[in-house]
Design an enzyme around this catalytic site. Structure first.
Site, PDB file in Angstrom:
ATOM      1  N   GLU A  55       1.261   5.506   0.867  1.00 20.23           N
ATOM      2  CA  GLU A  55       0.728   6.649   1.622  1.00 20.23           C
ATOM      3  C   GLU A  55       1.119   7.955   0.922  1.00 20.23           C
ATOM      4  OE1 GLU A  55       1.022   6.435   5.921  1.00 20.23           O
ATOM      5  OE2 GLU A  55       1.766   8.493   5.919  1.00 20.23           O
ATOM      6  N   HIS A  70       3.765  -1.134   3.743  1.00 18.03           N
ATOM      7  CA  HIS A  70       3.109   0.160   3.518  1.00 18.03           C
ATOM      8  C   HIS A  70       4.205   1.196   3.268  1.00 18.03           C
ATOM      9  CE1 HIS A  70      -0.095   3.176   4.125  1.00 18.03           C
ATOM     10  NE2 HIS A  70       0.783   3.870   4.832  1.00 18.03           N
ATOM     11  N   ASP A  76      -1.023  14.790  16.763  1.00 16.64           N
ATOM     12  CA  ASP A  76      -0.240  15.624  17.681  1.00 16.64           C
ATOM     13  C   ASP A  76      -0.758  17.045  17.585  1.00 16.64           C
ATOM     14  OD1 ASP A  76       1.773  13.763  18.623  1.00 16.64           O
ATOM     15  OD2 ASP A  76       2.444  13.723  16.539  1.00 16.64           O
ATOM     16  N   SER A 125       0.868  -1.186   0.000  1.00 19.87           N
ATOM     17  CA  SER A 125       0.000   0.000   0.000  1.00 19.87           C
ATOM     18  C   SER A 125       0.897   1.225   0.000  1.00 19.87           C
ATOM     19  CB  SER A 125      -0.929  -0.016   1.221  1.00 19.87           C
ATOM     20  OG  SER A 125      -0.195  -0.220   2.404  1.00 19.87           O
ATOM     21  N   THR A 162      -2.633  11.270   4.415  1.00 22.26           N
ATOM     22  CA  THR A 162      -2.428  11.796   5.765  1.00 22.26           C
ATOM     23  C   THR A 162      -3.284  13.043   6.005  1.00 22.26           C
ATOM     24  OG1 THR A 162      -0.612  13.208   5.053  1.00 22.26           O
ATOM     25  CG2 THR A 162      -0.036  10.989   5.772  1.00 22.26           C
ATOM     26  N   ALA A 215      -1.395  18.203  11.067  1.00 24.15           N
ATOM     27  CA  ALA A 215      -1.568  18.326  12.513  1.00 24.15           C
ATOM     28  C   ALA A 215      -2.526  19.466  12.848  1.00 24.15           C
ATOM     29  CB  ALA A 215      -0.217  18.574  13.155  1.00 24.15           C
ATOM     30  N   PHE A 267      12.973  14.430  10.339  1.00 23.98           N
ATOM     31  CA  PHE A 267      11.747  13.659  10.625  1.00 23.98           C
ATOM     32  C   PHE A 267      11.997  12.667  11.763  1.00 23.98           C
ATOM     33  CE2 PHE A 267       9.393  13.138   6.250  1.00 23.98           C
ATOM     34  CZ  PHE A 267       8.972  14.446   6.327  1.00 23.98           C
TER      35      PHE A 267
HETATM   36  P1  FAD Z   1      -2.005   6.730  20.626  1.00 23.50           P
HETATM   37  O1  FAD Z   1      -2.069   5.306  20.250  1.00 23.50           O
HETATM   38  O2  FAD Z   1      -3.199   7.354  21.277  1.00 23.50           O
HETATM   39  O3  FAD Z   1      -0.733   6.894  21.597  1.00 23.50           O
HETATM   40  C1  FAD Z   1      -0.150   8.155  21.839  1.00 23.50           C
HETATM   41  C2  FAD Z   1       0.678   8.090  23.109  1.00 23.50           C
HETATM   42  O4  FAD Z   1      -0.183   8.005  24.228  1.00 23.50           O
HETATM   43  C3  FAD Z   1       1.618   6.885  23.209  1.00 23.50           C
HETATM   44  O5  FAD Z   1       2.791   7.299  23.857  1.00 23.50           O
HETATM   45  C4  FAD Z   1       0.840   5.898  24.063  1.00 23.50           C
HETATM   46  O6  FAD Z   1       1.697   5.011  24.792  1.00 23.50           O
HETATM   47  C5  FAD Z   1       0.110   6.848  25.007  1.00 23.50           C
HETATM   48  N1  FAD Z   1      -1.182   6.331  25.489  1.00 23.50           N
HETATM   49  C6  FAD Z   1      -2.142   5.727  24.771  1.00 23.50           C
HETATM   50  N2  FAD Z   1      -3.189   5.396  25.566  1.00 23.50           N
HETATM   51  C7  FAD Z   1      -2.880   5.820  26.811  1.00 23.50           C
HETATM   52  C8  FAD Z   1      -3.549   5.784  28.076  1.00 23.50           C
HETATM   53  N3  FAD Z   1      -4.762   5.230  28.213  1.00 23.50           N
HETATM   54  N4  FAD Z   1      -2.923   6.306  29.154  1.00 23.50           N
HETATM   55  C9  FAD Z   1      -1.690   6.883  29.051  1.00 23.50           C
HETATM   56  N5  FAD Z   1      -1.009   6.938  27.868  1.00 23.50           N
HETATM   57  C10 FAD Z   1      -1.603   6.418  26.774  1.00 23.50           C
HETATM   58  N6  FAD Z   1       0.475  12.231  12.253  1.00 23.50           N
HETATM   59  C11 FAD Z   1      -0.155  13.229  11.575  1.00 23.50           C
HETATM   60  O7  FAD Z   1      -0.115  14.389  12.026  1.00 23.50           O
HETATM   61  N7  FAD Z   1      -0.840  12.967  10.418  1.00 23.50           N
HETATM   62  C12 FAD Z   1      -0.935  11.726   9.895  1.00 23.50           C
HETATM   63  O8  FAD Z   1      -1.591  11.513   8.874  1.00 23.50           O
HETATM   64  C13 FAD Z   1      -0.252  10.665  10.552  1.00 23.50           C
HETATM   65  N8  FAD Z   1      -0.274   9.399  10.067  1.00 23.50           N
HETATM   66  C14 FAD Z   1       0.383   8.398  10.724  1.00 23.50           C
HETATM   67  C15 FAD Z   1       0.348   7.100  10.208  1.00 23.50           C
HETATM   68  C16 FAD Z   1       1.001   6.066  10.870  1.00 23.50           C
HETATM   69  C17 FAD Z   1       0.935   4.663  10.282  1.00 23.50           C
HETATM   70  C18 FAD Z   1       1.704   6.309  12.079  1.00 23.50           C
HETATM   71  C19 FAD Z   1       2.414   5.193  12.804  1.00 23.50           C
HETATM   72  C20 FAD Z   1       1.739   7.599  12.600  1.00 23.50           C
HETATM   73  C21 FAD Z   1       1.091   8.657  11.944  1.00 23.50           C
HETATM   74  N9  FAD Z   1       1.089   9.953  12.445  1.00 23.50           N
HETATM   75  C22 FAD Z   1       0.446  10.966  11.759  1.00 23.50           C
HETATM   76  C23 FAD Z   1       1.797  10.270  13.700  1.00 23.50           C
HETATM   77  C24 FAD Z   1       0.862  10.116  14.939  1.00 23.50           C
HETATM   78  O9  FAD Z   1      -0.217  11.035  14.845  1.00 23.50           O
HETATM   79  C25 FAD Z   1       1.694  10.408  16.189  1.00 23.50           C
HETATM   80  O10 FAD Z   1       2.678   9.418  16.343  1.00 23.50           O
HETATM   81  C26 FAD Z   1       0.916  10.605  17.470  1.00 23.50           C
HETATM   82  O11 FAD Z   1       1.821  11.168  18.440  1.00 23.50           O
HETATM   83  C27 FAD Z   1       0.380   9.341  18.099  1.00 23.50           C
HETATM   84  O12 FAD Z   1      -0.712   8.857  17.455  1.00 23.50           O
HETATM   85  P2  FAD Z   1      -1.282   7.387  17.852  1.00 23.50           P
HETATM   86  O13 FAD Z   1      -2.545   7.205  17.114  1.00 23.50           O
HETATM   87  O14 FAD Z   1      -0.233   6.384  17.696  1.00 23.50           O
HETATM   88  O15 FAD Z   1      -1.601   7.678  19.409  1.00 23.50           O
END
Ligand code: FAD
Length: 274
Positions: free
Chosen positions: A7, A256, A99, A5, A38, A41, A206
């Site tokens: 992105e 991906h 973020d 896939s 994507t 932010a 990055f």
């Molecule tokens: P989560 O899974 O919610 O985790 C975030 C943090 O919170 C982690 O440190 C986790 O350990 C912690 N956490 C989770 N649940 C809890 C809880 N209950 N209590 C305490 N801590 C907790 N960013 C963009 O801006 N645009 C994009 O399009 C984008 N696409 C992405 C695609 C992929 C495949 C990946 C891997 C990342 C992408 N990102 C993107 C980056 C992503 O938005 C960041 O890494 C963000 O900081 C975390 O998102 P997450 O969904 O992994 O968060």
């Protein structure tokens, strides 16, 4: 050939749109299982994401998935976007926390990606295939690696169907992550996110932000190439192709590619893979 896939990021200008069309036309030849787009932010390009996904679906005939983040958004705003994605025919969503840009105040109604997944499932049942983010080298804000694994599992328990990893250049980090989450009872596919190397200084920036480690031997060799862009591209394509081969041999279910809207770096990796 293993399923792949691609992105993309949402273009904002006509010139960027034309470039994305050229890239998609070239990469379509590799028959991707789906493509994703994507978001920016803090929501600033949410509308470009929807517009781009619609274009990828309708003009290119691809299965296109929007990335959707919950940070900074209200339940109503997210529900509206989900309805839009349903209406344009999206079958998949990459669900993330995202973020907040520094200085932006309101964290939003849903705190973590696991809350977003639960929300999508409660509003739309099984309509969407949900992908989530995974961090073989641990998310940079996690209190520790084990807590991060538990938080990852919470996303799967909330209803995610598969995961795409942050990019990495150390295959063992991926294999270890997969073993660790399998030991916690997670069965869904964990798809490696692959970042082809084209611009090394951009990649270094990055990587500092997202916590991905570039092996020292790779950095040193890239530095030695200086301004020799061709050597950088060749060496980058070689090491990423070898990484992909190891991942596939070790059981990765698909790959991906983070294309950055460029065809050549991804094609260079694919053409070097055995
Ligand atoms: P989560 O899974 O919610 O985790 C975030 C943090 O919170 C982690 O440190 C986790 O350990 C912690 N956490 C989770 N649940 C809890 C809880 N209950 N209590 C305490 N801590 C907790 N960013 C963009 O801006 N645009 C994009 O399009 C984008 N696409 C992405 C695609 C992929 C495949 C990946 C891997 C990342 C992408 N990102 C993107 C980056 C992503 O938005 C960041 O890494 C963000 O900081 C975390 O998102 P997450 O969904 O992994 O968060």
């Amino acid at each position: 050939m293993i399923p792949i896939s691609f992105e993309f990021y949402p273009p904002k200008t006509d010139e960027q749109r034309a470039q994305l069309d050229r890239t998609v036309d070239k990469l379509k030849a590799h028959a991707p299982e789906y493509v994703s787009c994507t978001f920016g932010a803090g929501g600033s390009t949410l509308s470009y994401t929807a517009e781009t996904v619609q274009h990828l679906l309708q003009a290119h005939g691809l299965d296109a998935a929007p990335h959707l983040s919950c940070v900074g958004g209200t339940r109503e705003e997210i529900a509206e976007l989900l309805a839009r994605y349903r209406d344009i025919g999206c079958k998949r969503i990459v669900a993330l926390r995202g973020d907040l840009p520094s200085g932006m105040g309101h964290p939003g109604d849903l705190r973590y990606a696991s809350d977003l997944i639960a929300f999508i499932r409660s509003e739309h049942g099984d309509r969407f295939h949900i992908e989530v983010g995974a961090y073989p080298e641990t998310h940079p804000q996690a209190s520790d690696a084990l807590a991060d694994l538990r938080h990852f599992k919470a996303k799967i328990d909330a209803g995610a169907d598969a995961a795409i990893t942050q990019y990495f250049y150390n295959a063992d980090a991926y294999f270890h992550f997969v073993d660790a989450v399998r030991a916690l009872g997670v069965q869904v596919p964990i798809v490696p996110g692959i970042m082809p190397i084209s611009n090394f200084s951009q990649l270094r920036r990055f990587s500092e932000q997202c916590g991905a480690e570039i092996p020292r031997w790779v950095s040193r060799k890239m530095q030695a190439f200086g301004d020799d862009a061709e050597s950088i591209r060749d060496f980058g394509a070689d090491i990423v192709a070898r990484l992909c081969e190891r991942l596939v041999a070790g059981g990765a279910p698909s790959l991906h590619f983070y294309t950055l809207n460029l065809a050549k770096p991804t094609q260079a990796v694919l053409s070097r893979m055995g």
